[in-house]
Design an enzyme around this catalytic site. Structure first.
Site, PDB file in Angstrom:
ATOM      1  N   SER A 176       0.596  99.990  81.354  1.00 50.89           N
ATOM      2  CA  SER A 176      -0.111 100.164  82.607  1.00 50.89           C
ATOM      3  C   SER A 176      -0.607 101.932  82.889  1.00 50.89           C
ATOM      4  O   SER A 176      -1.500 102.116  83.669  1.00 50.89           O
ATOM      5  CB  SER A 176       0.925  99.831  83.650  1.00 50.89           C
ATOM      6  OG  SER A 176       2.183 100.837  83.607  1.00 50.89           O
ATOM      7  N   HIS A 204      -1.547  93.891  82.936  1.00 56.85           N
ATOM      8  CA  HIS A 204      -2.728  94.588  82.738  1.00 56.85           C
ATOM      9  C   HIS A 204      -3.582  94.044  81.663  1.00 56.85           C
ATOM     10  O   HIS A 204      -4.715  94.421  81.206  1.00 56.85           O
ATOM     11  CB  HIS A 204      -2.680  96.061  82.519  1.00 56.85           C
ATOM     12  CG  HIS A 204      -1.779  96.567  83.718  1.00 56.85           C
ATOM     13  ND1 HIS A 204      -2.587  97.043  84.882  1.00 56.85           N
ATOM     14  CD2 HIS A 204      -0.586  96.941  83.875  1.00 56.85           C
ATOM     15  CE1 HIS A 204      -1.808  97.459  85.734  1.00 56.85           C
ATOM     16  NE2 HIS A 204      -0.503  97.539  85.153  1.00 56.85           N
ATOM     17  N   LYS A 235      -3.447  91.756  90.106  1.00 56.60           N
ATOM     18  CA  LYS A 235      -4.199  92.644  89.412  1.00 56.60           C
ATOM     19  C   LYS A 235      -5.844  91.914  89.172  1.00 56.60           C
ATOM     20  O   LYS A 235      -6.680  91.859  90.165  1.00 56.60           O
ATOM     21  CB  LYS A 235      -3.567  93.382  88.028  1.00 56.60           C
ATOM     22  CG  LYS A 235      -2.415  94.117  88.846  1.00 56.60           C
ATOM     23  CD  LYS A 235      -1.683  94.836  87.803  1.00 56.60           C
ATOM     24  CE  LYS A 235      -0.106  95.279  87.931  1.00 56.60           C
ATOM     25  NZ  LYS A 235      -0.199  96.221  89.170  1.00 56.60           N
TER      26      LYS A 235
HETATM   27  C1  LIG Z   1       3.271  96.323  83.729  1.00 59.03           C
HETATM   28  C2  LIG Z   1       3.648  95.991  85.023  1.00 59.03           C
HETATM   29  N1  LIG Z   1       4.419  95.155  85.379  1.00 59.03           N
HETATM   30  C3  LIG Z   1       4.678  94.514  86.392  1.00 59.03           C
HETATM   31  C4  LIG Z   1       4.118  95.237  87.527  1.00 59.03           C
HETATM   32  C5  LIG Z   1       4.411  94.693  89.012  1.00 59.03           C
HETATM   33  O1  LIG Z   1       3.444  93.606  89.298  1.00 59.03           O
HETATM   34  P1  LIG Z   1       3.196  93.361  90.813  1.00 59.03           P
HETATM   35  O2  LIG Z   1       2.282  94.370  91.304  1.00 59.03           O
HETATM   36  O3  LIG Z   1       2.608  91.939  91.035  1.00 59.03           O
HETATM   37  O4  LIG Z   1       4.693  93.505  91.570  1.00 59.03           O
HETATM   38  C6  LIG Z   1       3.161  96.076  87.366  1.00 59.03           C
HETATM   39  C7  LIG Z   1       2.353  96.728  88.381  1.00 59.03           C
HETATM   40  O5  LIG Z   1       2.636  97.686  89.229  1.00 59.03           O
HETATM   41  C8  LIG Z   1       2.621  96.620  86.226  1.00 59.03           C
HETATM   42  O6  LIG Z   1       1.911  97.743  85.916  1.00 59.03           O
END
Ligand SMILES: Cc1ncc(COP(=O)(O)O)c(C=O)c1O
Length: 419
Positions: A176, A204, A235
């Site tokens: 991310s 992502h 996303k």
């Molecule tokens: C790699 C990763 N996993 C999980 C999440 C969490 O997802 P959500 O925004 O749906 O809680 C994010 C987002 O911040 C992320 O970048």
């Protein structure tokens, strides 16, 4: 000064103080931020679905048909027909037996890691994994072995050390904050050889790479092979909520033991219907994914022309690693003055000394906008006294994750501030 006042003052002193900024209107390539028109270069609305008319309409209609909220947790009365429809569609899209909706990606990771590992076992986690995975490791009460970023040799070493106590390997597919891709085939091979389950977080990856935007797992021909694939609806799918794509027995275990599913209200029907509409659009219009990738290539090339080292990224996430937190903030503010918004990301979201501007490309940006943004960022860096040549390498190993170290506990959580 109060204790809270002292803590806030310390954060300001260290360049780590955060605040929210207000966006007027939907997440598009151009927004009004705190009253100022800017090019938005840090939103995860990668494919432009959050502000797509059909997605908006589907969400509005769902609010009228099913109501605004799900009313209770999934295991009480919160699982509605619209949840079932999206789960079926996601399973088909991800090539798994089933899929299970969660309230968010954070909750999904917390639930999956917590449910699939426990005290006395070992979870193997990439050092740059998201805070939700780190928190899942903590909640599981398992020992955590943190392997160096994307380092399969280090992972193999840890698996041997665990001497049969290993329960889970967990990695992001597209990282991310770095925009690089995990070596999934090699990791899957290790998981198979050591008899350990593999969880891949495609937050992502979904919608951004692989055939038809099906993600990095599909790109590596590993569909149906991974123990559980986590994805968010928040996303590329432009909505809110998340899912775990997996086999029926894994889903049944999650329903019975994932605390973040059991003890939290089900995702709201408008968000679910919006994600369903986005998924349908993605399947109808796979060229959006190509547009996103082409835009990402343009931005990387233009940034390289400005002297930035962006070679670590191969995706729509392009970090400009600055190093020092205060300097990263100054570059961010200087770019904002010139009409480009790329949020600075600082510890604990990223390791100390690797503060950065995390740029996120959208399929809806024009190439000219991206070229201009690269020029603005070049000027902003100069104005803030940052010379790209002094940048830190992208991956910085955590001190406690060196070969030879005993099985270590998870690093401090990296809070997902802008993600
Ligand atoms: C790699 C990763 N996993 C999980 C999440 C969490 O997802 P959500 O925004 O749906 O809680 C994010 C987002 O911040 C992320 O970048």
């Amino acid at each position: 000064m109060s204790e809270i006042g002292a803590r806030l003052a310390e954060l300001k002193e260290l360049g780590l103080y955060r605040r929210t900024r207000l966006v007027s209107g939907p997440q598009g390539p151009n927004v009004v931020l705190d009253g100022q028109p800017v090019l938005l270069l840090c939103s995860n609305n990668y494919l432009g679905f959050a502000d797509h008319e059909k997605v908006q309409q589907a969400a509005a209609e769902a609010a009228l048909r099913w109501g605004v909220g799900a009313g209770s947790s999934r295991l009480v009365s919160g699982t509605m027909t619209i949840h079932g429809r999206l789960e079926k569609r996601l399973a088909a899209f991800k090539g798994t037996q089933t899929a299970l909706l969660f309230g968010s990606g954070y909750l999904a990771n917390l639930g999956v890691v917590g449910a699939l590992s426990g005290a006395g076992e070992v979870v193997f986690s990439d050092e740059l994994n998201h805070a939700s995975i780190i928190d899942g490791c903590r909640l599981s009460r398992a020992d955590t072995f943190i392997y160096r970023h994307n380092d399969v040799e280090h992972l193999a070493w840890g698996l041997k050390q665990a001497a049969g106590r290993g329960s889970l390997i967990v990695t992001e597919s597209v990282f991310s904050m770095d925009g690089d891709v995990a070596p999934l085939e090699e990791i899957a091979d290790l998981a198979r050889r050591f008899g350990v389950r593999l969880v891949v977080d495609e937050a992502h990856g979904t919608g951004c790479l692989g055939p038809g935007g099906r993600g990095a797992v599909a790109d590596a021909s590993l569909e149906g092979v991974i123990g559980a694939v986590v994805g968010t609806l928040g996303k590329a799918l432009g909505s809110y909520g998340a899912y775990v794509a997996c086999a029926e027995d894994v889903a049944a275990l999650l329903v019975n033991s994932a605390r973040s599913l059991i003890f939290s209200t089900a995702p709201p029907p408008p968000a679910v219907a919006g994600a369903l509409a986005a998924l349908e659009l993605l399947e109808e219009q796979p060229r959006r994914v190509e547009r996103l990738q082409a835009n990402a290539s343009v931005l990387r090339a233009e940034l390289a022309r400005e002297g930035f080292d962006v070679a670590g990224s191969s995706t729509q996430i392009v970090p400009i690693i600055v190093g020092d937190a205060s300097t990263a903030m100054r570059v961010c503010e200087a770019a904002l003055e010139r009409g480009v918004f790329a949020q600075a990301i600082r510890p604990p979201t990223v390791p100390p000394g690797t503060s950065r501007l995390r740029l996120a490309v959208m399929a809806t940006h024009t190439k000219e906008e991206l070229r201009e943004a690269a020029r603005v960022l070049g000027h902003a860096a100069l104005q803030a006294g940052f010379r790209p040549a002094t940048a830190m390498p992208v991956a910085v190993a955590q001190e406690h994750a060196r070969p030879g170290a005993p099985l270590a506990s998870a690093p401090p959580p990296r809070h997902a501030d802008a993600a």
